[in-house]
Design a protein around this motif. Structure first.
Motif, PDB file in Angstrom:
ATOM      1  N   PRO A  45       0.571  -1.032   0.393  1.00 19.59           N
ATOM      2  CA  PRO A  45       0.254  -0.086   0.193  1.00 19.59           C
ATOM      3  C   PRO A  45       1.339   1.513   0.547  1.00 19.59           C
ATOM      4  N   LEU A  46       0.590   2.117  -0.775  1.00 15.92           N
ATOM      5  CA  LEU A  46       1.174   3.200  -0.703  1.00 15.92           C
ATOM      6  C   LEU A  46       0.720   4.717  -0.558  1.00 15.92           C
ATOM      7  N   LEU A  47       1.280   5.500   0.482  1.00 15.94           N
ATOM      8  CA  LEU A  47       0.519   7.056   0.726  1.00 15.94           C
ATOM      9  C   LEU A  47       1.517   7.312   0.023  1.00 15.94           C
ATOM     10  N   VAL A  48       1.036   8.614  -0.514  1.00 16.83           N
ATOM     11  CA  VAL A  48       1.800  10.142  -1.052  1.00 16.83           C
ATOM     12  C   VAL A  48       1.701  11.324  -0.569  1.00 16.83           C
ATOM     13  N   LEU A  49       2.934  12.120   0.916  1.00 13.65           N
ATOM     14  CA  LEU A  49       2.312  12.814   1.176  1.00 13.65           C
ATOM     15  C   LEU A  49       2.521  13.994   1.297  1.00 13.65           C
ATOM     16  N   GLY A  50       2.075  15.214   1.071  1.00 15.09           N
ATOM     17  CA  GLY A  50       3.065  16.440   0.980  1.00 15.09           C
ATOM     18  C   GLY A  50       3.588  17.190   2.217  1.00 15.09           C
ATOM     19  N   GLY A  51       2.259  18.098   2.781  1.00 15.14           N
ATOM     20  CA  GLY A  51       2.397  18.558   4.247  1.00 15.14           C
ATOM     21  C   GLY A  51       1.576  17.771   5.200  1.00 15.14           C
ATOM     22  N   GLY A  52       0.491  16.869   5.022  1.00 15.36           N
ATOM     23  CA  GLY A  52       0.171  16.409   5.845  1.00 15.36           C
ATOM     24  C   GLY A  52      -1.077  16.966   6.594  1.00 15.36           C
ATOM     25  N   SER A  53      -1.267  18.403   5.894  1.00 20.14           N
ATOM     26  CA  SER A  53      -2.298  19.028   5.965  1.00 20.14           C
ATOM     27  C   SER A  53      -4.186  18.876   5.787  1.00 20.14           C
ATOM     28  N   ASN A  54      -4.127  17.977   5.300  1.00 16.33           N
ATOM     29  CA  ASN A  54      -5.653  17.494   4.939  1.00 16.33           C
ATOM     30  C   ASN A  54      -5.545  15.823   5.280  1.00 16.33           C
ATOM     31  N   VAL A  55      -4.966  15.558   5.872  1.00 15.61           N
ATOM     32  CA  VAL A  55      -4.921  13.791   6.209  1.00 15.61           C
ATOM     33  C   VAL A  55      -5.086  13.287   7.652  1.00 15.61           C
ATOM     34  N   LEU A  56      -6.316  12.450   8.257  1.00 15.55           N
ATOM     35  CA  LEU A  56      -6.421  12.120   9.162  1.00 15.55           C
ATOM     36  C   LEU A  56      -5.859  10.370   9.304  1.00 15.55           C
ATOM     37  N   GLN A 124      -7.940  19.265  -3.998  1.00 17.68           N
ATOM     38  CA  GLN A 124      -8.803  18.890  -3.371  1.00 17.68           C
ATOM     39  C   GLN A 124      -9.807  20.511  -3.898  1.00 17.68           C
ATOM     40  N   ASN A 125      -9.157  20.331  -5.445  1.00 11.53           N
ATOM     41  CA  ASN A 125      -9.618  21.976  -5.773  1.00 11.53           C
ATOM     42  C   ASN A 125      -9.657  23.188  -4.576  1.00 11.53           C
ATOM     43  N   ILE A 126      -7.802  23.433  -3.890  1.00  7.90           N
ATOM     44  CA  ILE A 126      -8.342  24.238  -2.322  1.00  7.90           C
ATOM     45  C   ILE A 126      -8.808  25.705  -2.439  1.00  7.90           C
ATOM     46  N   GLY A 127      -9.683  26.247  -2.136  1.00  6.66           N
ATOM     47  CA  GLY A 127     -10.452  27.414  -1.998  1.00  6.66           C
ATOM     48  C   GLY A 127     -10.040  27.755  -1.232  1.00  6.66           C
ATOM     49  N   ALA A 128     -10.573  29.133  -0.697  1.00  2.00           N
ATOM     50  CA  ALA A 128     -10.494  30.424   0.225  1.00  2.00           C
ATOM     51  C   ALA A 128     -10.634  31.485  -0.427  1.00  2.00           C
ATOM     52  N   SER A 165     -12.298  16.592  -6.923  1.00  2.44           N
ATOM     53  CA  SER A 165     -11.036  16.743  -8.475  1.00  2.44           C
ATOM     54  C   SER A 165     -11.087  15.362  -8.449  1.00  2.44           C
ATOM     55  N   VAL A 166     -10.308  14.742  -9.933  1.00  2.00           N
ATOM     56  CA  VAL A 166     -10.818  13.591 -10.186  1.00  2.00           C
ATOM     57  C   VAL A 166      -9.965  12.569  -9.063  1.00  2.00           C
ATOM     58  N   PHE A 167      -8.111  13.486  -8.626  1.00  2.00           N
ATOM     59  CA  PHE A 167      -7.392  12.149  -8.317  1.00  2.00           C
ATOM     60  C   PHE A 167      -8.176  12.270  -5.875  1.00  2.00           C
ATOM     61  N   LYS A 168      -9.214  12.907  -6.224  1.00  2.00           N
ATOM     62  CA  LYS A 168      -9.707  12.334  -5.045  1.00  2.00           C
ATOM     63  C   LYS A 168     -10.437  11.583  -5.007  1.00  2.00           C
ATOM     64  N   GLU A 328     -20.093  16.043   5.154  1.00  2.00           N
ATOM     65  CA  GLU A 328     -19.045  15.081   4.539  1.00  2.00           C
ATOM     66  C   GLU A 328     -18.637  15.416   4.763  1.00  2.00           C
ATOM     67  N   ARG A 329     -17.077  14.392   4.909  1.00  2.00           N
ATOM     68  CA  ARG A 329     -15.601  14.665   5.574  1.00  2.00           C
ATOM     69  C   ARG A 329     -15.146  15.253   4.289  1.00  2.00           C
ATOM     70  N   GLU A 330     -14.360  16.297   5.187  1.00  2.00           N
ATOM     71  CA  GLU A 330     -13.609  16.918   3.680  1.00  2.00           C
ATOM     72  C   GLU A 330     -11.595  16.501   3.727  1.00  2.00           C
ATOM     73  N   VAL A 331     -11.817  15.633   5.132  1.00  2.00           N
ATOM     74  CA  VAL A 331     -10.067  15.490   5.565  1.00  2.00           C
ATOM     75  C   VAL A 331      -9.819  14.339   4.966  1.00  2.00           C
ATOM     76  N   ASN A 332      -9.250  13.517   4.429  1.00  2.00           N
ATOM     77  CA  ASN A 332      -8.682  12.906   3.719  1.00  2.00           C
ATOM     78  C   ASN A 332      -8.609  11.496   5.238  1.00  2.00           C
ATOM     79  N   ILE A 333      -9.104  10.650   5.183  1.00  2.00           N
ATOM     80  CA  ILE A 333      -8.964   9.321   6.550  1.00  2.00           C
ATOM     81  C   ILE A 333      -8.219   8.509   5.584  1.00  2.00           C
ATOM     82  N   ILE A 334      -7.407   8.288   6.646  1.00  2.00           N
ATOM     83  CA  ILE A 334      -6.402   6.805   6.340  1.00  2.00           C
ATOM     84  C   ILE A 334      -6.634   6.235   7.546  1.00  2.00           C
TER      85      ILE A 334
END
Ligand code: FAD
Ligand code: EPU
Length: 334
Positions: A45-56, A124-128, A165-168, A328-334
């Protein structure tokens, strides 16, 4: 050969600050290193992480975590109206925003101070504050893990939606984003219709720096800094409902906060729904609901991922019971 560490702590690599472990941890700084790492990963199993700011992380990750460290910001093209800027996926998002503002390239100012890396921004097509990355997105390159080749994704290919996005969704886990190209304006167009931003700007003279600074002030005033209190930003999405459903709800709850959304729907403020259920400032052990923003779940120090997840279930259920609205959860649950 890239270095792989066994049984590595991920505490420093997730902004919830959860003390979980990866069975293996590695990093890559180029597509060649990624290809090499992916070869080693094989069927694990593989998980690619950036800053880890949207994962639980609900627990340890029994697989390979790869940290994306592809760097570089480059002006690749320009025409009369636009500049085209390529950023490596491992660049800090806010670093990229400030780099562009510093050169008077407009379009990213409303997206100031969002944590994480550039490569996860399309995920996740970040927005603000009235802007999403899709508004400036040109294309990206991603590594197809199954076919071991680089592919280009246009905006249409990315299937962007609100925090989607398609990636999520559809292609989840199948691609690793390597870099992205943004198309930024030489002459700015200001996006200041978001209520809180308009108020914060007051009668200041408009400019991309003024907007960035105002966004930063608002964010600092209500969002917890992960360096102080563990969190991953909004834990849930703002739910979208048809206008008729909103009118019905508004009849029962006249104070309900909502905004017009795509397709003639209404977006309900999830923070309001959660606050109305009495959760704002709630704390059990070290898991809690932020006192200034009810949409943000927090770890005060030693909460487990399972405790935060369980709290999110309770919040979800109470909003369902009281309003009949599904969060619906926004955060990616691992
Ligand atoms: P990570 O958490 O590392 O990864 C997120 C997901 O993307 C994971 O599933 C991961 O596997 C995947 N991923 C990461 N990198 C890649 C890659 N290169 N290729 C393929 N998949 C990848 N978000 C907003 O949209 N708006 C906000 O205003 C906002 N405010 C926030 C405020 C705070 C205080 C915090 C903590 C978070 C906030 N977020 C916000 C959420 C978060 O910052 C963004 O989702 C950000 O883009 C995540 O980047 P990251 O590098 O940390 O991603
Ligand atoms: N509200 C409450 N109580 C709360 C929080 C919010 O009543 O505790 C109400 C207020 O009326 C407020 C409204 O909700 O005016 C909207 O709140 P806010 O402006 O803080 O925005 P949000 O809808 O809670 C969204 C994004 C944020 C983004 C901000 C600014 C989602 C899921 N969240 O939050 O993104 O920064 O707008 O645009 O869309 C993230 O995705 O992680 C994130 C932080």
């Amino acid at each position: 050969m890239i270095a792989i560490v066994e049984n590595a702590s991920l505490k420093a690599y997730n902004t919830f600050g959860l003390d979980v472990k990866a069975r293996w941890l590695g990093r890559f700084a180029s597509v060649d290193e990624l290809a090499e790492a992916a070869e080693w990963v094989g069927e694990r199993p593989l998980l690619v992480l950036g800053g880890g700011s949207n994962v639980l992380f609900r627990g340890d990750f029994n697989g390979v975590v790869l940290l994306n460290e592809i760097r570089g910001i480059e002006l690749i093209d320009e025409d009369e109206d636009y500049v085209y800027v390529r950023a490596g996926a491992g660049e800090s998002w806010d670093g990229l925003v400030q780099y562009c503002i510093g050169r008077d390239w407009a379009g990213l100012e409303n997206l100031s101070l969002i944590p994480g890396n550039a490569g996860a921004a399309p995920m996740q097509n970040i927005g603000a504050y009235g802007v999403e990355i899709r508004d400036v997105f040109w294309d990206l390159e991603a590594w197809n893990l199954a076919e071991r080749r680089v592919q280009t994704f246009t905006p249409d290919d990315c299937e962007f939606g609100y925090r989607e996005s398609v990636f999520k969704r559809r292609l989840r886990g199948q691609y690793v984003i390597l870099n992205l190209v943004l198309r930024l304006r030489k002459q700015p167009i200001f996006h200041t219709s978001y209520g809180a931003l308009r108020e914060e700007l007051g009668d200041r003279e408009l400019g991309i720096r003024a907007i960035s600074e105002a966004v930063i002030r608002i964010r600092r005033s209500k969002l917890p800094d992960p360096a102080e209190i563990g969190n991953a930003g909004s834990f849930f999405k703002n739910p979208t409902v048809p206008v008729a459903r909103f009118e019905e709800l508004k009849g029962k709850f006249p104070e309900m906060v909502a905004y017009p959304a795509e397709g003639g729907n209404m977006k309900l403020a999830a923070g309001w729904l959660i606050e109305q259920c009495g959760w704002k400032g709630f704390r059990r052990g070290d898991a809690g609901v932020h006192a200034r923003q009810a949409l943000v779940l927090v770890n005060y120090g030693n909460a487990t991922g399972e405790e935060i997840y369980a709290l999110s279930e309770e919040v979800l259920q109470s909003v369902q019971d009281r309003f009949g609205v599904s969060l619906e959860r926004e955060v990616n649950i691992i």
